[in-house]
Design a protein around this motif. Structure first.
Motif, PDB file in Angstrom:
ATOM      1  N   LEU A  72     -18.061  10.424  35.502  1.00  0.00           N
ATOM      2  CA  LEU A  72     -18.982  11.537  35.277  1.00  0.00           C
ATOM      3  C   LEU A  72     -18.284  12.891  35.204  1.00  0.00           C
ATOM      4  O   LEU A  72     -18.888  13.872  34.776  1.00  0.00           O
ATOM      5  CB  LEU A  72     -20.031  11.570  36.395  1.00  0.00           C
ATOM      6  CG  LEU A  72     -20.959  10.349  36.463  1.00  0.00           C
ATOM      7  CD1 LEU A  72     -21.895  10.472  37.657  1.00  0.00           C
ATOM      8  CD2 LEU A  72     -21.748  10.184  35.173  1.00  0.00           C
ATOM      9  N   MET A  73     -17.022  12.955  35.598  1.00  0.00           N
ATOM     10  CA  MET A  73     -16.314  14.234  35.589  1.00  0.00           C
ATOM     11  C   MET A  73     -16.144  14.815  34.182  1.00  0.00           C
ATOM     12  O   MET A  73     -16.420  16.003  33.967  1.00  0.00           O
ATOM     13  CB  MET A  73     -14.962  14.093  36.283  1.00  0.00           C
ATOM     14  CG  MET A  73     -15.064  13.910  37.794  1.00  0.00           C
ATOM     15  SD  MET A  73     -15.922  15.298  38.586  1.00  0.00           S
ATOM     16  CE  MET A  73     -14.752  16.616  38.293  1.00  0.00           C
ATOM     17  N   PRO A  74     -15.695  14.044  33.173  1.00  0.00           N
ATOM     18  CA  PRO A  74     -15.558  14.633  31.830  1.00  0.00           C
ATOM     19  C   PRO A  74     -16.875  15.135  31.243  1.00  0.00           C
ATOM     20  O   PRO A  74     -16.925  16.259  30.723  1.00  0.00           O
ATOM     21  CB  PRO A  74     -14.943  13.500  31.005  1.00  0.00           C
ATOM     22  CG  PRO A  74     -14.240  12.652  32.004  1.00  0.00           C
ATOM     23  CD  PRO A  74     -15.106  12.695  33.224  1.00  0.00           C
ATOM     24  N   PRO A  75     -17.979  14.347  31.302  1.00  0.00           N
ATOM     25  CA  PRO A  75     -19.228  14.900  30.769  1.00  0.00           C
ATOM     26  C   PRO A  75     -19.723  16.107  31.558  1.00  0.00           C
ATOM     27  O   PRO A  75     -20.297  17.035  30.975  1.00  0.00           O
ATOM     28  CB  PRO A  75     -20.221  13.732  30.850  1.00  0.00           C
ATOM     29  CG  PRO A  75     -19.607  12.743  31.767  1.00  0.00           C
ATOM     30  CD  PRO A  75     -18.137  12.925  31.654  1.00  0.00           C
ATOM     31  N   ALA A  76     -19.504  16.119  32.875  1.00  0.00           N
ATOM     32  CA  ALA A  76     -19.907  17.285  33.659  1.00  0.00           C
ATOM     33  C   ALA A  76     -19.116  18.515  33.242  1.00  0.00           C
ATOM     34  O   ALA A  76     -19.662  19.623  33.135  1.00  0.00           O
ATOM     35  CB  ALA A  76     -19.701  17.005  35.151  1.00  0.00           C
ATOM     36  N   THR A  77     -17.831  18.333  32.969  1.00  0.00           N
ATOM     37  CA  THR A  77     -16.999  19.444  32.505  1.00  0.00           C
ATOM     38  C   THR A  77     -17.471  19.949  31.151  1.00  0.00           C
ATOM     39  O   THR A  77     -17.572  21.166  30.925  1.00  0.00           O
ATOM     40  CB  THR A  77     -15.526  18.997  32.412  1.00  0.00           C
ATOM     41  OG1 THR A  77     -15.082  18.574  33.706  1.00  0.00           O
ATOM     42  CG2 THR A  77     -14.636  20.128  31.921  1.00  0.00           C
ATOM     43  N   ALA A  78     -17.767  19.019  30.239  1.00  0.00           N
ATOM     44  CA  ALA A  78     -18.244  19.422  28.912  1.00  0.00           C
ATOM     45  C   ALA A  78     -19.564  20.178  29.010  1.00  0.00           C
ATOM     46  O   ALA A  78     -19.762  21.195  28.320  1.00  0.00           O
ATOM     47  CB  ALA A  78     -18.389  18.194  28.016  1.00  0.00           C
ATOM     48  N   LEU A  79     -20.477  19.708  29.851  1.00  0.00           N
ATOM     49  CA  LEU A  79     -21.757  20.402  30.026  1.00  0.00           C
ATOM     50  C   LEU A  79     -21.558  21.788  30.633  1.00  0.00           C
ATOM     51  O   LEU A  79     -22.185  22.775  30.193  1.00  0.00           O
ATOM     52  CB  LEU A  79     -22.673  19.576  30.927  1.00  0.00           C
ATOM     53  CG  LEU A  79     -23.392  18.392  30.289  1.00  0.00           C
ATOM     54  CD1 LEU A  79     -24.155  17.617  31.352  1.00  0.00           C
ATOM     55  CD2 LEU A  79     -24.342  18.850  29.181  1.00  0.00           C
ATOM     56  N   ALA A  80     -20.688  21.888  31.635  1.00  0.00           N
ATOM     57  CA  ALA A  80     -20.455  23.171  32.294  1.00  0.00           C
ATOM     58  C   ALA A  80     -19.853  24.186  31.325  1.00  0.00           C
ATOM     59  O   ALA A  80     -20.252  25.359  31.310  1.00  0.00           O
ATOM     60  CB  ALA A  80     -19.543  22.988  33.496  1.00  0.00           C
ATOM     61  N   LEU A  81     -18.923  23.748  30.500  1.00  0.00           N
ATOM     62  CA  LEU A  81     -18.306  24.671  29.542  1.00  0.00           C
ATOM     63  C   LEU A  81     -19.291  25.076  28.449  1.00  0.00           C
ATOM     64  O   LEU A  81     -19.275  26.218  27.974  1.00  0.00           O
ATOM     65  CB  LEU A  81     -17.060  24.028  28.937  1.00  0.00           C
ATOM     66  CG  LEU A  81     -15.874  23.864  29.895  1.00  0.00           C
ATOM     67  CD1 LEU A  81     -14.751  23.073  29.234  1.00  0.00           C
ATOM     68  CD2 LEU A  81     -15.356  25.225  30.353  1.00  0.00           C
ATOM     69  N   THR A  82     -20.151  24.148  28.043  1.00  0.00           N
ATOM     70  CA  THR A  82     -21.178  24.492  27.045  1.00  0.00           C
ATOM     71  C   THR A  82     -22.163  25.510  27.614  1.00  0.00           C
ATOM     72  O   THR A  82     -22.513  26.503  26.945  1.00  0.00           O
ATOM     73  CB  THR A  82     -21.934  23.222  26.607  1.00  0.00           C
ATOM     74  OG1 THR A  82     -21.011  22.286  26.048  1.00  0.00           O
ATOM     75  CG2 THR A  82     -22.995  23.560  25.579  1.00  0.00           C
ATOM     76  N   ALA A  83     -22.603  25.292  28.835  1.00  0.00           N
ATOM     77  CA  ALA A  83     -23.512  26.244  29.476  1.00  0.00           C
ATOM     78  C   ALA A  83     -22.843  27.607  29.637  1.00  0.00           C
ATOM     79  O   ALA A  83     -23.480  28.652  29.454  1.00  0.00           O
ATOM     80  CB  ALA A  83     -23.956  25.700  30.831  1.00  0.00           C
ATOM     81  N   SER A  84     -21.569  27.604  29.963  1.00  0.00           N
ATOM     82  CA  SER A  84     -20.833  28.864  30.108  1.00  0.00           C
ATOM     83  C   SER A  84     -20.745  29.609  28.787  1.00  0.00           C
ATOM     84  O   SER A  84     -20.890  30.837  28.741  1.00  0.00           O
ATOM     85  CB  SER A  84     -19.432  28.583  30.648  1.00  0.00           C
ATOM     86  OG  SER A  84     -19.489  28.044  31.948  1.00  0.00           O
ATOM     87  N   ALA A  85     -20.499  28.864  27.716  1.00  0.00           N
ATOM     88  CA  ALA A  85     -20.424  29.501  26.401  1.00  0.00           C
ATOM     89  C   ALA A  85     -21.758  30.153  26.033  1.00  0.00           C
ATOM     90  O   ALA A  85     -21.801  31.279  25.495  1.00  0.00           O
ATOM     91  CB  ALA A  85     -20.015  28.481  25.345  1.00  0.00           C
ATOM     92  N   LEU A  86     -22.864  29.463  26.319  1.00  0.00           N
ATOM     93  CA  LEU A  86     -24.185  30.050  26.043  1.00  0.00           C
ATOM     94  C   LEU A  86     -24.437  31.279  26.908  1.00  0.00           C
ATOM     95  O   LEU A  86     -25.010  32.281  26.441  1.00  0.00           O
ATOM     96  CB  LEU A  86     -25.268  29.000  26.294  1.00  0.00           C
ATOM     97  CG  LEU A  86     -25.260  27.784  25.357  1.00  0.00           C
ATOM     98  CD1 LEU A  86     -26.303  26.761  25.798  1.00  0.00           C
ATOM     99  CD2 LEU A  86     -25.515  28.218  23.914  1.00  0.00           C
ATOM    100  N   ALA A  87     -23.994  31.224  28.165  1.00  0.00           N
ATOM    101  CA  ALA A  87     -24.170  32.377  29.053  1.00  0.00           C
ATOM    102  C   ALA A  87     -23.354  33.573  28.569  1.00  0.00           C
ATOM    103  O   ALA A  87     -23.813  34.716  28.623  1.00  0.00           O
ATOM    104  CB  ALA A  87     -23.766  32.005  30.474  1.00  0.00           C
ATOM    105  N   ILE A  88     -22.148  33.318  28.087  1.00  0.00           N
ATOM    106  CA  ILE A  88     -21.304  34.399  27.562  1.00  0.00           C
ATOM    107  C   ILE A  88     -21.960  35.054  26.349  1.00  0.00           C
ATOM    108  O   ILE A  88     -22.021  36.283  26.225  1.00  0.00           O
ATOM    109  CB  ILE A  88     -19.907  33.861  27.211  1.00  0.00           C
ATOM    110  CG1 ILE A  88     -19.146  33.488  28.499  1.00  0.00           C
ATOM    111  CG2 ILE A  88     -19.107  34.882  26.415  1.00  0.00           C
ATOM    112  CD1 ILE A  88     -17.857  32.744  28.246  1.00  0.00           C
ATOM    113  N   LEU A  89     -22.484  34.222  25.447  1.00  0.00           N
ATOM    114  CA  LEU A  89     -23.152  34.755  24.261  1.00  0.00           C
ATOM    115  C   LEU A  89     -24.392  35.558  24.643  1.00  0.00           C
ATOM    116  O   LEU A  89     -24.635  36.654  24.113  1.00  0.00           O
ATOM    117  CB  LEU A  89     -23.525  33.611  23.315  1.00  0.00           C
ATOM    118  CG  LEU A  89     -22.360  32.885  22.636  1.00  0.00           C
ATOM    119  CD1 LEU A  89     -22.880  31.682  21.852  1.00  0.00           C
ATOM    120  CD2 LEU A  89     -21.604  33.829  21.694  1.00  0.00           C
ATOM    121  N   ALA A  90     -25.190  34.998  25.573  1.00  0.00           N
ATOM    122  CA  ALA A  90     -26.406  35.699  25.993  1.00  0.00           C
ATOM    123  C   ALA A  90     -26.065  36.995  26.710  1.00  0.00           C
ATOM    124  O   ALA A  90     -26.697  38.045  26.495  1.00  0.00           O
ATOM    125  CB  ALA A  90     -27.241  34.798  26.900  1.00  0.00           C
ATOM    126  N   GLY A  91     -25.056  36.949  27.575  1.00  0.00           N
ATOM    127  CA  GLY A  91     -24.669  38.151  28.310  1.00  0.00           C
ATOM    128  C   GLY A  91     -24.131  39.232  27.408  1.00  0.00           C
ATOM    129  O   GLY A  91     -24.435  40.422  27.598  1.00  0.00           O
TER     130      GLY A  91
END
Length: 380
Positions: free
Chosen positions: A274-293
Motif C-alpha cells: 500500500l505504500m506506493p499507491p499511498a505515495t502516488a495519492l499523496a503527491l497528487t493531492a499535493s499537486a492539486l493543493a499547490i494549484l489551488a493555493g
C-alpha cells in the motif's frame, strides 16, 4: 538438514515450518533426478543465447532438458531459439501463440518430461551450482517450490541504478525474493524449482494473470498445504530494462496486476503493497493543493501542498546519499529518477487497475494430468 511441513494461517499468509520426524521425511530414490528447465521467451534475441548458455553450463550430473516456449516477437528470437536447439539436443522449442508468460510456462511444462521443473527467464543468468542447490533444497526441506532472489545487475549506468533500486528495500520493499535474506518459509521466490507433482496438483500457472503469475501460483500451493522455501544461495542474475519507459511500463504492470491478486485472493495485501499507491495519492493531492493555493492566493494551502513533495524528495535524496560511494557517478545521477519512476508507476498501476481484469468464473489452469509417466525417478 531437515524436512519441514507447512502450517498456513487462515488468511493464506506467510507459512511457518515445523520439523518432520525422520520416518515422515520425503525422499528421492535418486539423489540427483533429471531436471526440466522451462523458459518463456519473447523479444529476447540479444539476451537469449547468454541465458541458455548459463543453463547448459550447469554442473548437474542428473541430466537436464531445456524447453523454450517462444512467443511472437518483432526481432529474431524464434530464429535464435531454433539455432540453439539445432546445436544441442537437450533443447526443445515450442510455440506460444498468445505471447503471454503464464501460457508459455504451461506449454513448456506440458512439453517437459522430468520430475523437477526449474523456471528461468530470458533476462536471467543462472549462477554455477544453481541446479545442485535447488535439488538439494527440495530434498532436504520437502518443499513444493524452492528459490532465491532476483540479483539484478546492470551494464549501463541506467541499468546499474535500476539494479540497486530493485535489490533495495528503498526501491521494492523488504521481500526476501527481492532483496535477499535468511533461509526459510516465505510467500514467494524468484523463478523457482518445483516438484512436478506439486505443480501439477496446483494446475500450473493461471493464464488469467498476465503478471504476478508466480506469486498467485505460490499462494495456491501454500493454501493447499505446500511449502515455499527461500534459499539465499539461489540468487539469479537479472538484467534490468534498458530505458526509463520500459522500467515505468514494467512497474505499472506490476502494480496493476498486484491489485488483481488482492481482489481475487482476499487477505493477501499488506502495508508494503500500500505504500506506493499511498505515495502516488499523496503527491497528487499535493499537486492539486499547490494549484489551488497559487490560483486563490492562499499561502497556507500552498505551503501545505508543498510539504509532501518536499518530504518525499528529501527521502529520495537521503537514500541516494547513502550509496554515493557504492555507485559510479553516472549511475548515481540516475538513481533518484529511477526510484521515483518505480514508486509512482507501481502505485499508479495499483490505483488504476480496472475491475475488468479480475478473472471471472473458474481459473484458467492447465488440465491436471491423470498419471504422468516421467523420465527418471519421481519425488516422493
Amino acid at each position: 538438514m531437515y524436512c519441514a511441513r507447512v502450517v498456513n494461517d487462515s488468511a493464506g499468509g506467510t507459512a511457518s515450518a515445523q520439523a518432520l520426524p525422520p520416518s515422515a521425511q520425503p525422499f528421492w530414490p535418486s539423489p540427483e533426478p533429471p531436471v526440466s528447465v522451462v523458459m518463456a521467451v519473447r523479444g529476447e534475441e540479444r539476451r537469449l543465447p547468454a541465458s541458455v548458455r548459463h543453463v547448459l553450463a550447469q554442473d548437474y550430473p542428473g541430466g537436464l532438458e531445456l524447453v523454450l516456449a517462444v512467443g511472437p516477437s518483432r526481432d529474431r528470437t524464434r530464429q535464435v531459439a531454433d539455432q540453439l536447439a539445432a546445436a544441442d539436443p537437450r533443447i526443445t522449442v515450442v510455440d506460444n501463440p498468445s505471447g503471454q508468460i503464464p501460457a508459455a510456462l504451461n506449454l513448456a511444462v506440458k512439453a517437459s518430461r522430468h520430475p523437477v521443473i526449474v523456471r528461468v527467464d530470458g533476462r536471467s543468468l543462472l549462477p554455477p551450482g544453481y541446479m545442485r542447490t535447488a535439488v538439494r533444497a527440495l530434498r532436504e526441506t520437502g518443499a513444493a517450490n524452492v528459490g532465491g532472489f532476483r540479483a539484478a545487475e546492470g551494464v549501463t549506468p541506467f541499468q546499474q541504478a535500476v539494479a540497486w533500486a530493485m535489490t533495495s528495500p528503498a526501491g521494492v520493499g523488504p521481500a526476501r525474493y527481492q532483496t535477499g535474506g535468511d533461509p526459510g518459509p516465505c510467500d514467494s521466490v524468484y523463478l523457482g524449482a518445483f516438484r512436478r507433482e506439486a505443480l501439477d496438483q496446483a494446475g500450473g500457472y493461471d493464464e488469467n494473470f498476465l503478471r504476478a503469475e508466480d506469486w498467485e501460483l505460490n499462494l495456491r500451493i501454500r493454501r493447499a498445504g505446500g511449502l515455499i522455501w527461500f534459499h539465499p544461495s539461489m540468487g539469479v542474475t537479472y538484467r534490468p530494462r534498458e530505458g526509463l519507459r520500459g522500467l515505468g511500463s514494467q512497474y505499472f504492470q506490476y502494480g496493476r496486476w498486484r491489485r488483481v491478486v488482492a481482489r481475487q485472493h482476499a487477505g493477501t495485501i499488506n502495508v508494503r503493497y500500500l505504500m506506493p499507491p499511498a505515495t502516488a495519492l499523496a503527491l497528487t493531492a499535493s499537486a492539486l493543493a499547490i494549484l489551488a493555493g497559487a490560483a486563490g492566493q492562499w499561502p497556507a494551502v500552498l505551503a501545505a501542498g508543498c510539504a509532501v513533495p518536499l518530504l518525499y524528495a528529501a527521502g529520495i535524496l537521503a537514500v541516494t546519499g547513502t550509496v554515493a560511494r557504492k555507485l559510479p557517478r553516472r549511475s548515481l545521477a540516475w538513481l533518484p529518477i529511477t526510484l521515483i519512476t518505480m514508486h509512482l508507476c507501481w502505485g499508479t498501476g495499483f490505483l488504476t487497475s480496472p475491475r475488468s481484469l479480475v478473472p471471472t468464473g473458474e481459473p484458467s489452469l492447465s488440465p491436471r494430468p491423470a498419471a504422468r509417466q516421467s523420465v527418471g525417478p519421481s519425488i516422493r
